[in-house]
Design a protein around this motif. Structure first.
Motif, mmCIF file in Angstrom:
data_model
loop_
_atom_site.group_PDB
_atom_site.id
_atom_site.type_symbol
_atom_site.label_atom_id
_atom_site.label_comp_id
_atom_site.label_asym_id
_atom_site.label_seq_id
_atom_site.Cartn_x
_atom_site.Cartn_y
_atom_site.Cartn_z
ATOM 1 N N LEU A 1 39.153 34.731 45.686
ATOM 2 C CA LEU A 1 38.027 34.292 44.745
ATOM 3 C C LEU A 1 36.958 34.895 44.768
ATOM 4 C CD1 LEU A 1 39.656 30.852 44.653
ATOM 5 C CD2 LEU A 1 39.901 32.451 42.639
ATOM 6 N N GLY A 2 36.789 35.315 43.213
ATOM 7 C CA GLY A 2 35.245 36.195 43.057
ATOM 8 C C GLY A 2 34.757 36.661 43.442
ATOM 9 N N SER A 3 35.718 37.665 44.484
ATOM 10 C CA SER A 3 34.922 38.751 45.577
ATOM 11 C C SER A 3 35.836 40.249 44.440
ATOM 12 C CB SER A 3 35.188 38.658 46.948
ATOM 13 O OG SER A 3 36.215 38.340 47.493
ATOM 14 N N SER A 4 34.397 41.107 44.755
ATOM 15 C CA SER A 4 35.204 42.502 44.932
ATOM 16 C C SER A 4 35.821 43.245 46.007
ATOM 17 C CB SER A 4 34.218 43.373 43.853
ATOM 18 O OG SER A 4 33.046 43.308 44.875
ATOM 19 N N LEU A 5 36.828 44.361 45.849
ATOM 20 C CA LEU A 5 37.150 45.029 47.213
ATOM 21 C C LEU A 5 35.655 45.319 47.683
ATOM 22 C CD1 LEU A 5 40.003 45.591 48.127
ATOM 23 C CD2 LEU A 5 39.829 47.155 46.577
#
Length: 123
Positions: free
Chosen positions: A26-30
């Motif tokens: 949740l809420g984090s980019s790759l």
């Protein structure tokens, strides 16, 4: 003892597992490994890209963020014209382009499968 039985109920365990699994993304980019060699420790948070690339041509290795739609032989041949006869893979989970993804993923999948089968048997 009743409290322990309630905490360990199949429903509570299943809900807890879903919450824990969902929190990691949740809420984090790759994040991908980002380097031009075998001993890759540099990581990069992808901004507009949605996949990680691992491309190998002989001793040359490229690891970086990439758009998943660009992950095909024709486009990569244009992007890396000096690499002939390369092999590549694209993936969409954090740090999956390490070259060791299969070794790390397999035990996790076995453990997850065993856990889910135990939960399923309680339902």
């Amino acid at each position: 003892m009743a409290l322990v039985n309630e905490i360990l109920s199949p429903t509570n365990l299943a809900v807890s597992l879903l919450i824990c699994c969902g929190r990691f993304h949740l809420g984090s980019s790759l994040k991908c490994y980002d380097c031009l060699n075998r001993n890759c420790e540099n990581t990069k948070e992808c901004t507009t890209e949605d996949a990680c690339l691992s491309l190998t041509a002989g001793e040359n290795i490229v690891r970086q963020c990439i758009k998943y739609s660009d992950c095909n032989f024709d486009l990569l041949s244009i992007k890396f014209p000096t690499f002939s006869g390369f092999k590549f893979s694209c993936c969409q989970t954090n740090l999956c382009n390490s070259g060791h993804a299969l070794k790390m993923t397999t035990p996790i999948l076995v453990l997850l499968g065993a856990l889910l089968s135990v939960i399923w048997s309680w339902i």
